[in-house]
Design an enzyme around this catalytic site. Structure first.
Site, PDB file in Angstrom:
ATOM      1  CB  SER A   1      -4.258 101.244  51.420  1.00 50.52           C
ATOM      2  OG  SER A   1      -2.702 101.779  51.278  1.00 50.52           O
TER       3      SER A   1
ATOM      4  CG  ASP B   1      -2.916 106.267  58.045  1.00 50.84           C
ATOM      5  OD1 ASP B   1      -1.703 105.713  57.517  1.00 50.84           O
ATOM      6  OD2 ASP B   1      -3.246 107.112  57.712  1.00 50.84           O
TER       7      ASP B   1
ATOM      8  CG  HIS C   1      -2.449 102.385  56.602  1.00 52.70           C
ATOM      9  ND1 HIS C   1      -2.045 103.776  55.877  1.00 52.70           N
ATOM     10  CD2 HIS C   1      -2.564 101.269  55.790  1.00 52.70           C
ATOM     11  CE1 HIS C   1      -2.867 103.272  54.499  1.00 52.70           C
ATOM     12  NE2 HIS C   1      -2.622 101.759  54.449  1.00 52.70           N
TER      13      HIS C   1
END
Length: 336
Positions: free
Chosen positions: A196, A279, A311
């Site tokens: 991320s 995602d 995610h």
């Protein structure tokens, strides 16, 4: 793009950032329906509230998980990485809070295999948390399957917002890698992994002009997991509230704009851009477009679209030796 009375419509899955002399910016973001966006002067046009809401949704990863509610998936993520790190500390020899700079947040945690060999691979892990959450203290989990294979894992700490700003965080992770190379010059290979916001920071490390530093790290491989590579779309979102990035800061810290430097600095690096099936469309677009940009430059890059992952689970599963990305990393290092 078409205009009508000073307002602009955009094609699907595109955005544009414009600035006025007063320093205000307008975001033009695509939507499933024909929505008019903000004017050049920052005045709200028809549908602008919906545009803002859509941006917030697209860049809220927890809202796209199919496993549980948004708040619950974040709590579960913290629990998973914390438990994984605790397991790693029970399996490996550890050196905790190793300084790589003078700042309080400039520390490393090192997870060392129980081996006498100095001929080892080393993976530097840079945590996510939108540059404002988590720390190195929950970031040793991937050492669980790796130390058993003779791999050293280093979890990097950096000053998250609001204490740290984007320029500082990028500088810190770059200096952390320099410090690792200096302290562990005997290693067989250096690899990077980031998730991320950490994937963004890892991409910034790959895009470093190392002539400004005392050493030039030779990064053999990098895993960029569910990252953001263009920071402009998050400027008007809640993500930027503690970061307080300007357009200028976002541009100079966007890896998508630094690919020529990456090619100069990291041409020999094997890069894996990984993205989760669940995602958000914007996160997926960011990964896919960054992959395509790197590929067009002739870099050694692959795109891994991880099925049945969101995610958070895409990185949590690195505690598992049989997980797809774990096996791919071990294969890349020759430790499978």
């Amino acid at each position: 793009m078409t205009s009508r009375g000073g307002l602009f419509a955009v094609k699907p899955m595109q955005y544009i950032i414009l600035t006025s002399r007063g320093g205000c910016f307008a975001v033009f973001f695509s939507l499933p329906v024909d929505v008019w966006c903000l004017s050049l002067h920052g005045r709200a046009a028809h549908g602008s509230l919906y545009v803002q809401q859509e941006l917030e949704k697209q860049y809220s990863p927890s809202r796209w998980s199919h496993r549980m509610a948004a708040d619950d998936v974040i709590k579960a993520h913290v629990k998973a990485v914390k438990e994984g790190t605790d397991r790693a500390r029970g399996l490996a020899q550890t050196l905790l809070d190793v300084p790589y700079g003078e700042g309080d947040g400039e520390k490393l945690d090192v997870y060392i295999p129980r081996t006498d060999s100095l001929d080892v691979n080393l993976v530097v892990y840079i945590h996510g948390g939108y540059w404002q959450f988590l720390s190195k203290d929950e970031s040793g989990f991937m050492a669980v399957p790796l130390v058993d294979k003779g791999v050293v894992v280093v979890a990097v700490g950096y000053d998250i917002a609001p204490k740290g700003n984007m320029d500082l965080m990028v500088s810190q992770v770059r200096r952390s890698v320099v410090s690792v190379v200096q302290q562990y010059s005997h290693i067989r290979g250096l690899y990077l992994c980031g998730h991320s916001a950490g994937a963004h920071l890892t991409a910034m490390v790959l895009s470093t002009d190392w002539s400004q530093y005392s050493v030039t790290p030779q990064v053999k491989g990098a895993f960029l997991v569910s990252g953001i590579y263009d920071l402009l779309p998050i400027l008007p979102t809640y993500v930027n509230e503690p970061l307080k990035m300007t357009e200028e800061v976002a541009i100079r810290n966007s890896p998508s704009r630094l690919v020529p430097q990456l090619k100069l600095s990291s041409s020999g690096c094997r890069i894996v851009v990984a993205v989760a099936e669940n995602d958000s469309p914007e996160f997926r677009r960011q990964s896919e477009e960054y992959y395509e940009t790197l590929k067009a430059r002739g870099l050694n890059v692959t795109l891994e679209d991880v099925a049945n992952a969101d995610h958070f689970s895409i990185i949590e599963q690195l505690v598992d030796e049989e997980y797809r990305l774990t096996k791919l990393l071990l294969k890349m290092m020759g430790n499978s």
